[in-house]
Design a protein around this motif. Structure first.
Motif, PDB file in Angstrom:
ATOM      1  N   LEU A  89       0.829  -1.209   0.000  1.00  0.00           N
ATOM      2  CA  LEU A  89       0.000   0.000   0.000  1.00  0.00           C
ATOM      3  C   LEU A  89       0.861   1.255   0.000  1.00  0.00           C
ATOM      4  N   LEU A  90       1.951   1.214   0.745  1.00  0.00           N
ATOM      5  CA  LEU A  90       2.857   2.361   0.795  1.00  0.00           C
ATOM      6  C   LEU A  90       3.448   2.642  -0.582  1.00  0.00           C
ATOM      7  N   ALA A  91       3.919   1.590  -1.262  1.00  0.00           N
ATOM      8  CA  ALA A  91       4.519   1.770  -2.582  1.00  0.00           C
ATOM      9  C   ALA A  91       3.482   2.240  -3.589  1.00  0.00           C
ATOM     10  N   ALA A  92       2.261   1.704  -3.498  1.00  0.00           N
ATOM     11  CA  ALA A  92       1.206   2.126  -4.414  1.00  0.00           C
ATOM     12  C   ALA A  92       0.901   3.606  -4.250  1.00  0.00           C
ATOM     13  N   THR A  93       0.868   4.067  -3.012  1.00  0.00           N
ATOM     14  CA  THR A  93       0.620   5.482  -2.745  1.00  0.00           C
ATOM     15  C   THR A  93       1.711   6.354  -3.347  1.00  0.00           C
ATOM     16  N   LEU A  94       2.963   5.983  -3.088  1.00  0.00           N
ATOM     17  CA  LEU A  94       4.085   6.796  -3.565  1.00  0.00           C
ATOM     18  C   LEU A  94       4.181   6.783  -5.087  1.00  0.00           C
ATOM     19  N   SER A  95       3.764   5.674  -5.711  1.00  0.00           N
ATOM     20  CA  SER A  95       3.824   5.594  -7.166  1.00  0.00           C
ATOM     21  C   SER A  95       2.796   6.509  -7.824  1.00  0.00           C
ATOM     22  N   LEU A  96       1.725   6.817  -7.117  1.00  0.00           N
ATOM     23  CA  LEU A  96       0.681   7.666  -7.687  1.00  0.00           C
ATOM     24  C   LEU A  96       1.005   9.153  -7.551  1.00  0.00           C
ATOM     25  N   VAL A  97       1.920   9.486  -6.653  1.00  0.00           N
ATOM     26  CA  VAL A  97       2.276  10.892  -6.443  1.00  0.00           C
ATOM     27  C   VAL A  97       3.299  11.294  -7.500  1.00  0.00           C
ATOM     28  N   PRO A  98       3.040  12.350  -8.290  1.00  0.00           N
ATOM     29  CA  PRO A  98       3.988  12.744  -9.342  1.00  0.00           C
ATOM     30  C   PRO A  98       5.282  13.282  -8.757  1.00  0.00           C
ATOM     31  N   ALA A  99       6.395  12.818  -9.288  1.00  0.00           N
ATOM     32  CA  ALA A  99       7.722  13.292  -8.863  1.00  0.00           C
ATOM     33  C   ALA A  99       8.745  12.766  -9.855  1.00  0.00           C
TER      34      ALA A  99
ATOM     35  N   SER B 256      11.569  10.777  -9.374  1.00  0.00           N
ATOM     36  CA  SER B 256      11.990   9.383  -9.264  1.00  0.00           C
ATOM     37  C   SER B 256      11.096   8.641  -8.268  1.00  0.00           C
ATOM     38  N   THR B 257      10.307   7.728  -8.777  1.00  0.00           N
ATOM     39  CA  THR B 257       9.425   6.947  -7.904  1.00  0.00           C
ATOM     40  C   THR B 257      10.242   6.058  -6.976  1.00  0.00           C
ATOM     41  N   HIS B 258      11.260   5.386  -7.514  1.00  0.00           N
ATOM     42  CA  HIS B 258      12.052   4.473  -6.694  1.00  0.00           C
ATOM     43  C   HIS B 258      12.866   5.218  -5.640  1.00  0.00           C
ATOM     44  N   GLY B 259      13.373   6.392  -5.983  1.00  0.00           N
ATOM     45  CA  GLY B 259      14.112   7.180  -4.997  1.00  0.00           C
ATOM     46  C   GLY B 259      13.221   7.600  -3.848  1.00  0.00           C
ATOM     47  N   ARG B 260      12.022   8.074  -4.191  1.00  0.00           N
ATOM     48  CA  ARG B 260      11.082   8.500  -3.165  1.00  0.00           C
ATOM     49  C   ARG B 260      10.626   7.306  -2.324  1.00  0.00           C
ATOM     50  N   THR B 261      10.403   6.172  -2.991  1.00  0.00           N
ATOM     51  CA  THR B 261       9.986   4.961  -2.290  1.00  0.00           C
ATOM     52  C   THR B 261      11.053   4.514  -1.298  1.00  0.00           C
ATOM     53  N   PHE B 262      12.313   4.564  -1.712  1.00  0.00           N
ATOM     54  CA  PHE B 262      13.402   4.144  -0.829  1.00  0.00           C
ATOM     55  C   PHE B 262      13.485   5.028   0.408  1.00  0.00           C
ATOM     56  N   VAL B 263      13.399   6.332   0.208  1.00  0.00           N
ATOM     57  CA  VAL B 263      13.526   7.264   1.337  1.00  0.00           C
ATOM     58  C   VAL B 263      12.387   7.067   2.332  1.00  0.00           C
ATOM     59  N   VAL B 264      11.145   7.035   1.831  1.00  0.00           N
ATOM     60  CA  VAL B 264       9.993   6.909   2.731  1.00  0.00           C
ATOM     61  C   VAL B 264      10.005   5.554   3.430  1.00  0.00           C
ATOM     62  N   THR B 265      10.352   4.493   2.702  1.00  0.00           N
ATOM     63  CA  THR B 265      10.397   3.164   3.318  1.00  0.00           C
ATOM     64  C   THR B 265      11.445   3.117   4.426  1.00  0.00           C
ATOM     65  N   THR B 266      12.592   3.716   4.198  1.00  0.00           N
ATOM     66  CA  THR B 266      13.634   3.744   5.223  1.00  0.00           C
ATOM     67  C   THR B 266      13.161   4.487   6.466  1.00  0.00           C
ATOM     68  N   ILE B 267      12.467   5.600   6.270  1.00  0.00           N
ATOM     69  CA  ILE B 267      11.944   6.360   7.412  1.00  0.00           C
ATOM     70  C   ILE B 267      10.942   5.514   8.194  1.00  0.00           C
ATOM     71  N   VAL B 268      10.048   4.821   7.475  1.00  0.00           N
ATOM     72  CA  VAL B 268       9.049   3.978   8.131  1.00  0.00           C
ATOM     73  C   VAL B 268       9.722   2.846   8.915  1.00  0.00           C
ATOM     74  N   LEU B 269      10.761   2.237   8.336  1.00  0.00           N
ATOM     75  CA  LEU B 269      11.468   1.168   9.035  1.00  0.00           C
ATOM     76  C   LEU B 269      12.131   1.685  10.307  1.00  0.00           C
ATOM     77  N   LEU B 270      12.743   2.851  10.226  1.00  0.00           N
ATOM     78  CA  LEU B 270      13.393   3.423  11.409  1.00  0.00           C
ATOM     79  C   LEU B 270      12.378   3.747  12.496  1.00  0.00           C
ATOM     80  N   LEU B 271      11.241   4.310  12.100  1.00  0.00           N
ATOM     81  CA  LEU B 271      10.197   4.611  13.084  1.00  0.00           C
ATOM     82  C   LEU B 271       9.647   3.320  13.689  1.00  0.00           C
ATOM     83  N   SER B 272       9.505   2.275  12.876  1.00  0.00           N
ATOM     84  CA  SER B 272       9.024   0.992  13.396  1.00  0.00           C
ATOM     85  C   SER B 272      10.004   0.425  14.417  1.00  0.00           C
TER      86      SER B 272
END
Length: 317
Positions: free
Chosen positions: A70-80, A82-98
């Motif tokens: 769901l997280l990746a699907a959300t980020l893929s829909l947001v225009p920017a 680099s989708t993969h760059g944005r996905t990597f950054v947000v996923t890393t933040i979520v992992l650290l918070l977890s």
């Protein structure tokens, strides 16, 4: 005389083949719809996360598979850019918070990180492929991933959570010497296993108890205290024979309890020749992490290393 043709002016130049034409801006309606869909996906993902935590299943496939999808699907829909760059950054933040939220369960996040990154980047790649190729059939794996994300959300939705690992070792000791060393009980020792050292797995820092008679107990304390923040694991001899020793675990408040529930253990030994004895350690445990296809082999490998460490603590090297 032939007339010389003047070269075209700056505004009359033909566009070069390598000059990119400006891409048309997406209509406002499409952009608004994209943001609405992204917001809905975010809400669903947040609801999944809260549900998993409240039900005590923060280590299930719901957190490690469905939510990343769901997280990746959300980020893929947001225009920017680099989708993969944005996905990597947000996923890393979520992992650290977890890792911060789970406290002693942060090791679960470390173990799950490769799976989470593979899921989010795979999902992002599929959605990007569909966006630019209009081949919607490529999205078929996503519902399967979401369906697999329910594994572990309840005890009825778990696949083979009870596992067994076996460690076999041949030592230059006679059976009598093996039994004599076992009677002394284990002693805390540094880890020799590379996986245990690299992952920083918690190990017993204080070990007390000895004896091979039924009812004798061995206590493994973490963080240097039997009742400290690391907790402890209490094993009791329930069967004793000339070539075997059986244990049950009567109390477990250890730091490892989030991802492992110890059930029983058995030590057997047999003569190889006049100077060597084969030792076979079998440990039964209940896996605490899902999905099974990922964490099953991973936890089995770690438990195998942990069994080898137990033999080291018993001076059976």
């Amino acid at each position: 005389m032939t007339e010389r043709k003047s070269s075209p002016g700056p505004d009359e130049r033909w566009p070069s083949a390598w000059e990119a034409e400006p891409s048309p801006k997406p209509p406002r309606t499409a952009t608004r719809a994209r943001w609405i869909l992204a917001g809905l996906i975010t809400c669903v993902g947040a609801a999944f996360f809260v549900s998993a935590v409240r039900n005590g299943r923060a280590d299930s496939a719901l957190l490690f598979v469905a939510l990343p999808v769901l997280l990746a699907a959300t980020l893929s829909l947001v225009p920017a850019r680099s989708t993969h760059g944005r996905t990597f950054v947000v996923t890393t933040i979520v992992l650290l918070l977890s890792a911060v939220v789970l406290h002693e369960g942060a090791i679960c996040v470390v173990l799950a990180a490769p799976l989470v990154y593979a899921v989010v980047h795979g999902t992002a790649a599929l959605i990007e492929f569909v966006k630019y190729s209009n081949r919607t059939y490529a999205l078929l794996p996503l519902p399967l991933l979401l369906l697999g994300g329910v594994e572990g959300t309840s005890e009825q939705l778990r696949i083979n959570p009870d596992q067994t690992t076996v460690v076999t070792r041949t030592v230059a000791l006679t059976p009598e010497e093996v039994r004599e060393r076992l009677s002394r009980g284990p002693v805390a020792a540094p880890a020799r296993s590379v996986p245990l050292r690299l992952l920083g797995m918690p190990l017993p820092q204080r070990v007390t108890g000895d004896g091979l008679e039924p009812g004798d107990r061995w206590l493994f304390a973490y963080h240097g205290s039997a009742h400290g923040p690391g907790g402890h694991l209490l094993a009791e001899v329930d069967e004793s024979g000339p070539d075997r020793l059986g244990f049950t675990f009567v109390e477990d408040t250890s730091i490892t309890g989030r991802w492992i529930t110890w059930q029983d253990a058995e030590l057997r030994w047999r003569v190889v020749d006049a100077q060597h004895t084969e030792i076979r350690l079998t440990v039964g445990y209940r896996r605490g992490l899902d999905p099974s296809w990922y964490f099953g082999p991973l936890q089995d490998a770690l438990m195998h290393s942990g069994g080898g460490h137990l033999l080291d603590m018993l001076a059976l090297r």
